[in-house]
Design a protein around this motif. Structure first.
Motif, mmCIF file in Angstrom:
data_model
loop_
_atom_site.group_PDB
_atom_site.id
_atom_site.type_symbol
_atom_site.label_atom_id
_atom_site.label_comp_id
_atom_site.label_asym_id
_atom_site.label_seq_id
_atom_site.Cartn_x
_atom_site.Cartn_y
_atom_site.Cartn_z
ATOM 1 N N VAL A 185 0.210 3.279 -3.356
ATOM 2 C CA VAL A 185 -0.543 4.539 -3.322
ATOM 3 C C VAL A 185 0.344 5.701 -3.778
ATOM 4 O O VAL A 185 -0.125 6.601 -4.479
ATOM 5 N N LEU B 164 -6.796 5.312 -6.128
ATOM 6 C CA LEU B 164 -6.054 5.326 -4.862
ATOM 7 C C LEU B 164 -6.622 4.298 -3.884
ATOM 8 O O LEU B 164 -5.866 3.508 -3.304
ATOM 9 N N SER B 165 -7.938 4.307 -3.704
ATOM 10 C CA SER B 165 -8.549 3.360 -2.766
ATOM 11 C C SER B 165 -8.439 1.923 -3.275
ATOM 12 O O SER B 165 -8.202 0.997 -2.489
ATOM 13 N N CYS C 225 -6.101 0.602 -5.181
ATOM 14 C CA CYS C 225 -4.716 0.159 -4.989
ATOM 15 C C CYS C 225 -4.473 -0.186 -3.519
ATOM 16 O O CYS C 225 -3.893 -1.223 -3.202
ATOM 17 N N ILE D 40 0.286 5.555 -7.606
ATOM 18 C CA ILE D 40 -0.963 6.090 -8.161
ATOM 19 C C ILE D 40 -0.981 7.611 -7.983
ATOM 20 O O ILE D 40 -1.384 8.350 -8.890
ATOM 21 N N GLY D 41 -0.534 8.083 -6.830
ATOM 22 C CA GLY D 41 -0.468 9.525 -6.583
ATOM 23 C C GLY D 41 0.418 10.235 -7.596
ATOM 24 O O GLY D 41 0.051 11.300 -8.122
ATOM 25 N N TYR E 206 0.790 -1.224 0.000
ATOM 26 C CA TYR E 206 0.000 0.000 0.000
ATOM 27 C C TYR E 206 0.826 1.279 0.000
ATOM 28 O O TYR E 206 0.433 2.267 -0.618
#
Length: 183
Positions: A61, A103-104, A106, A64-65, A57
């Motif tokens: 994350v 985001l969520s 992932c 993805i960010g 995570y």
């Protein structure tokens, strides 16, 4: 003490490289359109879940960010950019909720464990990908109006492709996790 410092620096450099390469992989997956019914499919959601499973995570994350920041900054990394715009104008369009949902998804995909059986992995990935669509239809409904058939427009055409991608991930999830342990 010096060895610990070198190991920490090496780990930071490795993490930055993985985050960057993951954002490139996600950008590439957004551009490849595969003929599918009823709409062409990209492999974006597959890669989002793959990143969560394989990176964990924190790195997932962050990856993805970075991808979202790249797109907001104007790089043509999103699925229909630059054809339908770039940057913040594209990001705040109809797909913003789905992009935020990455985001969520992932994050939740990172909870797939090696000891999980196929049904548990499938369930975790269904939950994870569902958050993409929940955020997506919440934003889409706000943007175009709740009087429109939001589910029919923003979810239904993609369900068959999502089930296909999740089934594929279920089959390879344990291999991904074993490989992750080696790194």
């Amino acid at each position: 003490m010096e060895l610990i410092k070198q190991n920490t620096q090496a780990q930071i450099i490795k993490s930055i490289l993985v985050i960057f390469l993951g954002s490139v992989l996600l950008a590439v997956s957004a551009k490849i359109k595969i003929p599918f019914y009823p709409v062409p499919m990209t492999m974006q959601t597959f890669v989002v879940l793959f990143i969560g499973i394989s990176f964990g995570y924190k790195i997932g994350v962050a990856t993805i960010g970075l991808y979202l920041i790249e797109g907001i900054a104007g790089l043509p990394v999103f699925s229909n950019s630059p054809e339908r715009g770039i940057g913040l104008a594209y990001f705040t369009g109809p797909t913003m909720g789905y992009l935020i949902g990455f985001l969520s998804a992932c994050f939740l995909a990172s909870f797939v464990k090696l000891k999980d059986n196929f049904l548990i992995i499938f369930s975790k990935l269904i939950l994870a990908v569902s958050t993409i669509y929940i955020f997506g239809i919440l934003w889409l409904g706000t943007l175009i109006g709740w009087d429109k058939p939001i589910f029919d427009l923003g979810v239904k055409p993609f369900l068959l492709a999502e089930i296909f991608k999740i089934a594929l991930l279920v089959l390879i999830a344990k291999k991904i996790l074993k490989f992750r342990k080696l790194i």
